[in-house]
Design a protein around this motif. Structure first.
Motif, PDB file in Angstrom:
ATOM      1  N   ALA A  86     -23.541 -11.281 -19.050  1.00 30.34           N
ATOM      2  CA  ALA A  86     -23.184 -11.801 -20.571  1.00 30.34           C
ATOM      3  C   ALA A  86     -23.566 -10.665 -21.580  1.00 30.34           C
ATOM      4  N   ASP A  87     -22.891 -10.117 -22.701  1.00 34.04           N
ATOM      5  CA  ASP A  87     -23.208  -9.435 -23.490  1.00 34.04           C
ATOM      6  C   ASP A  87     -22.784  -9.762 -24.584  1.00 34.04           C
ATOM      7  N   ILE A 109     -18.674 -12.396 -17.894  1.00 30.38           N
ATOM      8  CA  ILE A 109     -18.376 -11.963 -16.734  1.00 30.38           C
ATOM      9  C   ILE A 109     -18.753 -12.778 -15.573  1.00 30.38           C
ATOM     10  N   MET A 110     -17.907 -13.100 -14.484  1.00 34.74           N
ATOM     11  CA  MET A 110     -18.126 -13.353 -13.257  1.00 34.74           C
ATOM     12  C   MET A 110     -17.354 -12.864 -12.266  1.00 34.74           C
ATOM     13  N   LEU A 121     -13.414 -13.382 -16.820  1.00 30.50           N
ATOM     14  CA  LEU A 121     -13.474 -12.412 -17.759  1.00 30.50           C
ATOM     15  C   LEU A 121     -13.073 -12.980 -19.042  1.00 30.50           C
ATOM     16  N   ASP A 122     -14.206 -13.443 -20.090  1.00 32.14           N
ATOM     17  CA  ASP A 122     -13.416 -14.110 -21.295  1.00 32.14           C
ATOM     18  C   ASP A 122     -14.451 -13.820 -22.240  1.00 32.14           C
ATOM     19  N   HIS A 355     -19.604  -5.780 -21.682  1.00 26.73           N
ATOM     20  CA  HIS A 355     -19.791  -5.130 -23.095  1.00 26.73           C
ATOM     21  C   HIS A 355     -18.519  -4.928 -23.728  1.00 26.73           C
ATOM     22  N   ASN A 356     -17.566  -4.365 -22.782  1.00 27.12           N
ATOM     23  CA  ASN A 356     -16.093  -4.263 -23.034  1.00 27.12           C
ATOM     24  C   ASN A 356     -15.549  -5.436 -23.751  1.00 27.12           C
ATOM     25  N   LEU A 357     -15.830  -6.371 -23.203  1.00 26.95           N
ATOM     26  CA  LEU A 357     -15.127  -7.801 -23.801  1.00 26.95           C
ATOM     27  C   LEU A 357     -15.752  -8.211 -25.029  1.00 26.95           C
ATOM     28  N   ALA A 358     -17.041  -8.036 -25.051  1.00 23.93           N
ATOM     29  CA  ALA A 358     -17.729  -8.478 -26.363  1.00 23.93           C
ATOM     30  C   ALA A 358     -17.287  -7.512 -27.677  1.00 23.93           C
ATOM     31  N   VAL A 359     -17.300  -6.287 -27.169  1.00 22.75           N
ATOM     32  CA  VAL A 359     -17.135  -5.509 -28.489  1.00 22.75           C
ATOM     33  C   VAL A 359     -16.170  -5.708 -29.568  1.00 22.75           C
TER      34      VAL A 359
END
Length: 398
Positions: A86-87, A109-110, A121-122, A355-359
């Motif tokens: 997680a990020d 992410i799992m 991925l969410d 990171h890419n999901l969170a940004v």
């Protein structure tokens, strides 16, 4: 706008300075390797001296738990395993925006390997706008922007633990596939040292609670530090350089904090040394971190670390004591970490994807404030808009 022509005239001097520094670094490295051999022969004596005089040292050195020159080949990760990460990212509060609030977005992410299972991925976004969210920290003299980043750290730990524990230990089920929870960056939160006690507890306690749930569910977790600037392991090499019978810095070197007799290899970093000692897939000896803030973590969560040659770099991998003392869990953690780096072409894929999901991109920010503006107008609020300063910056005529 940068004037590249003016910058180009400065480059030759910079290149010469870098060349000089590279030569000095090579000399420091040679000295550090010599000191390693000295420490290895009498390591227990230096550890005893560190323990006895720790309250009178002017530097913080990690304590080796094995022979300081030890190298261990990490086994290949099992075909079937799961990885959790997680990020977070955020939109900081600004008085120039249409509303004073902030948003924290956690990407989770799992990933499952060899199990024919779909990945997760969410993102979990949350907006903070209440007075207690925006101004409660000011009673401790902490700016809202700082408090937001601390809250993000808490959210990352809580989301990671909840996701991993729910998957690994669902009601009435048994899950025995090897797994690993990964966090980006260090597990030693130095910023806590400067916080008042109440503020520190509000941040640290939920993090430790999340870590405890991982321990109870037997999910090992690590903090992956890329391009580490730490010198805590190399600092242990300062003990054989001490010219005094006892390493009492307060008594002998109290007035020379920036230039003591034992500072012969600074500013050489740990990774610079272990780059020359480790082969791909090998780890260094395990070290116990002695940062003061760890006294608040509890013994089970005290942070240990090692350096791991992942192929592209020497990474610093941190983990709690209960993982360090369990050889099977430690090997499981490091082998899966190596596999993640291979799959991510130089950086753990789970961390990169979280990171890419969170940004939050510029377009996301624009849509967020557009949605907020729409809701404010519906609520009957008039004169909704950014400050004149912000409007002028966005519409520059230069």
């Amino acid at each position: 706008m940068l004037d590249l022509a003016k910058l180009a005239r400065q480059m030759p001097d910079m290149g010469q300075e870098i060349q000089k520094e590279a030569l000095k670094s090579s000399q420091r490295l040679e000295k550090a390797i010599q000191l390693l051999a000295i420490v290895e022969k009498d390591q227990d004596t230096f550890i005893k001296a560190q323990k006895e005089w720790s309250d009178r040292l002017l530097f913080t050195a990690a304590t080796p738990q094995e022979s300081i020159t030890k190298k261990v080949k990490i086994p290949i990760a099992p075909n079937n395993h799961s990885v959790f990460s997680a990020d977070g990212s955020q939109i900081a509060p600004s008085h120039h925006e249409i509303a004073y609030c902030y948003l924290i977005n956690i990407g989770r992410i799992m990933l499952h390997y060899g199990q024919n299972l779909h990945p997760l991925l969410d993102t979990l976004p949350e907006i903070y706008y209440k007075s207690e969210d925006l101004y409660a920290s000011r009673k401790w003299g902490i700016r809202t922007e700082e408090w937001m980043s601390y809250r993000r750290t808490v959210a990352e730990a809580e989301v990671l633990a909840e996701m991993a524990c729910t998957w690994v230990n669902p009601p009435g089920a048994h899950f025995d596939t090897p797994n690993l929870a990964m966090m980006d960056g260090s597990l030693v939160y130095w910023f806590l040292e400067t916080l008042p006690v109440e503020a520190r507890e509000e941040i640290l306690n939920p993090i430790l609670k999340a870590w405890e749930s991982l321990r109870q569910t037997k999910i090992p977790f690590v903090g992956y530090v890329s391009a580490s600037r730490s010198t805590s392991a190399i600092n242990f090499l300062r003990f054989p350089l001490c010219p005094y019978d006892n390493p009492n810095c307060m008594a002998f070197c109290g007035e020379e904090v920036d230039k003591t007799p034992c500072q012969k290899v600074e500013p050489l970093r740990d990774v610079n040394l272990w780059t020359h000692l480790l082969q791909r897939g090998e780890r260094s000896a395990i070290f116990r971190s002695n940062s003061r803030i760890l006294d608040l973590y509890g013994e089970e969560n005290h942070i240990y670390f090692c350096y791991l040659h992942v192929g592209t770099e020497i990474a610093r991998v941190e983990f709690p004591q209960w993982v360090a003392e369990n050889e099977s869990l430690l090997n499981q953690s490091l082998s899966i970490t190596l596999a993640q780096v291979d799959k991510g072409f130089g950086y753990p894929v789970a961390l990169a994807e979280a990171h890419n999901l969170a940004v939050i991109k510029g377009s996301d920010r624009t849509r967020f404030f557009a949605l907020l503006e729409e809701q404010m107008i519906k609520a009957g609020i008039k004169n909704v808009g950014v400050s004149y300063k912000e409007a002028r910056k966005r519409g520059s005529i230069a």
